[in-house]
Motif scaffolding. Structure first.
Motif, PDB file in Angstrom:
ATOM      1  N   SER A 146      -3.186   0.609   9.479  1.00  0.00           N
ATOM      2  CA  SER A 146      -2.161   1.460   8.819  1.00  0.00           C
ATOM      3  C   SER A 146      -2.981   2.502   7.676  1.00  0.00           C
ATOM      4  N   ARG A 147      -2.419   3.722   7.578  1.00  0.00           N
ATOM      5  CA  ARG A 147      -3.071   4.522   6.659  1.00  0.00           C
ATOM      6  C   ARG A 147      -1.760   5.077   5.738  1.00  0.00           C
ATOM      7  N   HIS A 148      -2.252   5.181   4.385  1.00  0.00           N
ATOM      8  CA  HIS A 148      -1.309   5.381   3.420  1.00  0.00           C
ATOM      9  C   HIS A 148      -2.017   6.379   2.600  1.00  0.00           C
ATOM     10  N   MET A 149      -1.341   7.603   2.681  1.00  0.00           N
ATOM     11  CA  MET A 149      -1.768   8.711   1.920  1.00  0.00           C
ATOM     12  C   MET A 149      -1.105   8.797   0.558  1.00  0.00           C
ATOM     13  N   VAL A 171     -12.747  12.974  -3.990  1.00  0.00           N
ATOM     14  CA  VAL A 171     -11.275  12.841  -3.661  1.00  0.00           C
ATOM     15  C   VAL A 171     -10.955  11.217  -2.862  1.00  0.00           C
ATOM     16  N   ILE A 172     -10.251  10.522  -3.851  1.00  0.00           N
ATOM     17  CA  ILE A 172      -9.605   9.315  -2.850  1.00  0.00           C
ATOM     18  C   ILE A 172      -8.280   9.908  -2.313  1.00  0.00           C
ATOM     19  N   ALA A 173      -8.213   9.870  -1.230  1.00  0.00           N
ATOM     20  CA  ALA A 173      -6.900  10.592  -0.329  1.00  0.00           C
ATOM     21  C   ALA A 173      -6.143   9.571   0.076  1.00  0.00           C
ATOM     22  N   LEU A 187       0.791  -1.178  -0.031  1.00  0.00           N
ATOM     23  CA  LEU A 187       0.026  -0.075   0.023  1.00  0.00           C
ATOM     24  C   LEU A 187       0.817   1.208  -0.096  1.00  0.00           C
ATOM     25  N   SER A 188       1.981   1.146   0.784  1.00  0.00           N
ATOM     26  CA  SER A 188       2.853   2.388   0.809  1.00  0.00           C
ATOM     27  C   SER A 188       3.549   2.780  -0.847  1.00  0.00           C
ATOM     28  N   ALA A 189       3.689   1.458  -1.490  1.00  0.00           N
ATOM     29  CA  ALA A 189       4.184   1.739  -2.856  1.00  0.00           C
ATOM     30  C   ALA A 189       3.477   1.941  -3.696  1.00  0.00           C
ATOM     31  N   GLU A 190       2.178   2.057  -3.689  1.00  0.00           N
ATOM     32  CA  GLU A 190       0.828   2.195  -4.222  1.00  0.00           C
ATOM     33  C   GLU A 190       0.445   3.605  -4.070  1.00  0.00           C
ATOM     34  N   THR A 191       0.786   4.422  -3.081  1.00  0.00           N
ATOM     35  CA  THR A 191       0.458   5.502  -2.766  1.00  0.00           C
ATOM     36  C   THR A 191       1.618   6.651  -2.645  1.00  0.00           C
ATOM     37  N   ARG A 192       2.755   6.280  -2.104  1.00  0.00           N
ATOM     38  CA  ARG A 192       3.687   7.376  -1.964  1.00  0.00           C
ATOM     39  C   ARG A 192       4.345   7.915  -3.280  1.00  0.00           C
TER      40      ARG A 192
END
Length: 172
Positions: free
Chosen positions: A167-170, A149-151, A61-66
């Motif tokens: 966890s949250r991944h913005m 908005v998908i934050a 998820l981090s890789a998809e959002t960062r």
């Protein structure tokens, strides 16, 4: 020693921008039977992932959002659920993220998560079909598609009640 938290399944959801979350959650509070409304408005990507996937899931998820822009998304229509109503969400970019995650976890997906993904935000459920139909018809009178908005993306522990944050991944 294994804790209850470690044994709990993981849910993955999209996180809305503040204004969109406020809209969806207000609609849910207004139309969902109060005794059944134990979680806020949400857009589920996966309903049940094994708890031992937590570390890999957070990394993915981090890789998809960062440093990635939020995926374009919109409220595209209304869905009558039989005993409820939902807003249909359209976001090809979010669907692509979900597809990549589904491919990565394919052998471990439950039948529900292997089935086709139908992105939506439920605002009413567990009511009489006539009540659901009436709400859908009332909402349809003024409905206009609009962007949302998908934050970010989030993981949650599910333990038969309110979801517990994992966890949250913005998006960047």
């Amino acid at each position: 020693m294994t804790t209850t938290r470690e044994k709990a399944p993981i849910i993955v959801s999209a996180l809305f921008g503040a204004a969109d979350f406020a809209f969806f959650d207000a609609m849910r509070r207004r139309h969902f039977p109060p005794e059944r409304n134990v979680i806020p408005a949400h857009l589920t990507l996966f309903h049940h992932l094994a708890p031992d996937l937590a570390a890999e899931l957070r990394q993915r998820l981090s890789a998809e959002t960062r440093r990635i822009a939020p995926p374009p998304a919109s409220i595209a229509g209304l869905i009558e659920l039989g005993r409820g109503v939902a807003y249909r969400i359209d976001s090809p970019a979010l669907a692509a993220i979900r597809a990549r995650l589904a491919d990565a976890f394919a052998p471990m997906l439950t039948p529900q998560d292997r089935a086709g993904w139908r992105p939506h935000v439920t605002i009413q459920n567990k009511v009489a079909p006539v009540e659901a139909r009436a709400l859908r018809e009332a909402l349809a009178e003024d409905f206009r598609p609009r962007p949302i908005v998908i934050a970010g993306l989030a993981c949650w522990w599910y333990r038969d009640g309110p979801w517990e944050p994992l966890s949250r991944h913005m998006f960047g």
